[in-house]
Structure formats: C-alpha cells, structure tokens
Write an enzyme that holds these catalytic residues in place. Structure first.
Site, mmCIF file in Angstrom:
data_model
loop_
_atom_site.group_PDB
_atom_site.id
_atom_site.type_symbol
_atom_site.label_atom_id
_atom_site.label_comp_id
_atom_site.label_asym_id
_atom_site.label_seq_id
_atom_site.Cartn_x
_atom_site.Cartn_y
_atom_site.Cartn_z
ATOM 1 C CB SER A 121 -0.857 0.054 1.261
ATOM 2 O OG SER A 121 -1.694 -1.055 1.344
ATOM 3 C CG HIS A 142 -2.134 -0.500 -4.117
ATOM 4 N ND1 HIS A 142 -2.483 0.791 -3.814
ATOM 5 C CD2 HIS A 142 -2.422 -1.229 -2.997
ATOM 6 C CE1 HIS A 142 -2.975 0.842 -2.588
ATOM 7 N NE2 HIS A 142 -2.942 -0.361 -2.075
ATOM 8 C CD GLU A 154 -2.884 3.952 -6.124
ATOM 9 O OE1 GLU A 154 -2.869 5.180 -6.139
ATOM 10 O OE2 GLU A 154 -2.521 3.298 -5.131
ATOM 11 C CG ASN A 192 -3.519 3.661 0.753
ATOM 12 O OD1 ASN A 192 -4.708 3.753 1.060
ATOM 13 N ND2 ASN A 192 -2.972 2.521 0.381
#
Ligand SMILES: NC(=O)c1ccc[n+]([C@@H]2O[C@H](COP(=O)([O-])OP(=O)(O)OC[C@H]3O[C@@H](n4cnc5c(N)ncnc54)[C@H](O)[C@@H]3O)[C@@H](O)[C@H]2O)c1
Length: 293
Positions: A121, A142, A154, A192
């Site tokens: 992450s 991701h 991602e 994130n």
C-alpha cells in the site's frame, strides 16, 4: 520474460491475498495461494468459498463459474509450490523487512523469466525491486479492499521497471475487469497518500475528544457523503496496515503532518487491529458493531 500470464502465485493469504486469489480464479487463471500459516490458508479458502457463494446467491456469478474458480485456486504452505508460476503477487504483511525476506526466499525458487509484483500500500517499489534479482521485471500492482468489489488497481513502476513488464501487468488488470490508475513511485502512491492522512486526522479528532467514534463517522457519512465513516474504514483496512502506511509517509516525506496519531499506535499495541481481530474502533464480537469510545 513471460509475455502472457497463465499461472499466478500469491504470497500472503490475508484479506487482500484471498481477494486477489478470488478474482484471479474467476478470470480463469491458475492460482497457488501461499502463506506461512496453514490456519490462515484454511481461513482464506473458506472466505473465498463464502464470498463466491454470496455472488452466486445475488446472481452475479453462476454455480458453474464458482466451481470452476474454486478448482483453479490451490492453497499451499510450501514456497516451492510457486516454482512454475508466471507471476508472483506478494500480498504479505505491510512491513518492508517481511517483504524483503520473502523476495530473498522466493527468487531462487521461481523461474528466471517470471514477473514479481507487490501489492504494498505504501512501500517504495524501487527499493523492493532492488532487493530482488530482477528489478526490470518487478512492479507494484496495488489492489483495493475488498478486491472482488473494488474496480481500481494502481500500477506503480519502480525506476527500473521495463515497459514489457508494465504492458503484461496492464493486460492482467484489464483481464480482471479492473480499471488502472498509474501512479509514480512515491510513498503511499495516490489513493493512500490522500486517504490515510484523512483517517489519521479522524483518529486525532477522536483522541482530542472533539467527537465520539459514532459522531465522527456519522459526520463524514452524512456531512461529506462518504459511504462509510473514516474510523469504520480504518477498522476495515486494518489498524496495523494504517499505522504502517502513516509511518512510510512520515519517514518518506519527512513532514510532521504525517505523524501517526498516538491513539492509533496504542490500538495497534493492544492488538486491536480492526475487523480482522474483531476489535478496533468498533467491537465486532457481538451481533452489531459497538463503538469503543
Ligand atoms: N487491508 C487493505 O485495505 C489493503 C489494501 C490494499 C493493499 N494492502 C496491502 O496488502 C498487503 C496485505 O495486507 P492484508 O490487509 O491482506 O494483511 P493481513 O494481515 O490480512 O494478511 C497478511 C498475511 O500475510 C501473511 N504473511 C506474513 N508473512 C508471510 C510470509 N513470510 N510468507 C507468506 N505469508 C506471510 C500472514 O500470515 C497473513 O495471512 C499489505 O502489503 C497491505 O499494505 C492492504
């Protein structure tokens, strides 16, 4: 290097690993799901079965497709079972040391032409890639949680990732029916980098007594039209993962605005990691979740 993915090894059978195995099985890939813990593998296979059954019940998936997907996924606690995969997706605990040790152990086992991806992450793809024997064939893939429901992936190139690796990863994401957003390799990438400081701020808001768990979550659900409150979301992500991401942001960007909230640290120290341990900002041990503050 492999030009087409047929068989996938997934390392780490937690909430992300089982979700990734689920969508890969449904897309007809052969999957080996690996974990250091046989108990976690058993739990993961039961979760996949339950989630697929729910998709059958809601008419999203046929019984035949479900059974085919389940046939495609094999759980195996031995890393040697990954010897002939085309792609390894590492989805183990969000800790750089753990991930580096996994790469050191798995690279001598897998084929030299196999691609390695990390589902991290937040951790630098360039740094993880450099710890392997194939930085050109290493990429960040991701997935979002819960994997079967979330559309986004991602894709993150490390500095050395070559274009053929990116093309194979993009094709893989397309085959899963996911939408790709490409992120540069900066701490916590895009989702994130934006989401976790908000969650951390919600925890500070709780810590400073501005509002209760329920008040903060209600405020963001009804006041910002978020589908779930930030504290509920933190429990869902896992508080250990939230803390790791904040630490990566804090260390990687050297800005005090990313300082993890001491209350988040305390919850993690208590082993209250959210839904996966049945206790976090809410207590999930009863029929309905009860706010802990
Ligand atoms: N939780 C989320 O919302 C989310 C979303 C996207 C990405 N991620 C990332 O996915 C990864 C996994 O997160 P998670 O939420 O599934 O965590 P989790 O705690 O649910 O699962 C981690 C799993 O890794 C296993 N593991 C640990 N060391 C291992 C090893 N050496 N070999 C094999 N397995 C090992 C553990 O036994 C556990 O089953 C992390 O990098 C995390 O940042 C998490």
């Amino acid at each position: 290097m492999v030009s087409e993915i047929k068989k996938i090894g997934i390392i780490g059978a937690g909430q992300m690993g089982n979700g990734i195995a689920h969508v890969c099985g449904l897309s007809n890939y052969d999957v080996i799901l690996n974990d250091i813990s046989q108990e976690n593998l058993d739990k993961a296979m039961a979760t996949i079965q339950g989630n697929l059954a729910r998709q059958v019940a809601s008419g999203k998936v046929s019984e035949e497709t479900k059974n085919n997907a389940l046939d495609k996924i094999k759980a195996n606690v031995a890393l040697e079972s990954l010897a002939d995969v085309d792609l390894v997706i590492e989805a183990a605990t969000e800790n750089e040391d753990v991930k580096r040790k996994i790469f050191a152990a798995v690279t001598p086992i897998i084929r030299p032409d196999a691609i390695i991806a990390s589902n991290t992450s937040s951790i630098s793809i360039t740094r993880l890639a450099a710890s392997t024997d194939r930085a050109e064939h290493f990429i960040g893939i991701h997935f979002m949680n819960p994997v079967p429901m979330m559309k986004l992936i991602e894709l993150v190139r490390g500095i050395a990732t070559d274009e053929s690796t990116f093309a194979v990863a993009k094709q893989f994401a397309d085959n899963l029916g996911k939408t790709v957003a490409v992120s540069e390799d900066f701490p916590a990438f895009m989702v994130n980098r934006i989401l976790l400081p908000m969650i951390n701020e919600a925890i500070y808001t709780l810590y400073e007594g501005v509002g209760t768990v329920e008040a903060i979550d209600t405020a963001l659900r009804l006041g910002a039209n978020h589908p779930m409150g930030p504290l509920q979301l933190a429990d869902f992500i896992g508080l250990d993962t939230c803390l790791s991401i904040m630490q990566v942001l804090y260390d990687g960007l050297a800005d005090t605005k990313y300082r993890p909230c001491p209350l988040l640290v305390k919850y993690v120290e208590a082993g209250w990691l959210g839904r996966k341990t049945q206790r976090g900002f809410y207590d999930y041990r009863g029929e309905t979740p009860i706010p802990t503050r």
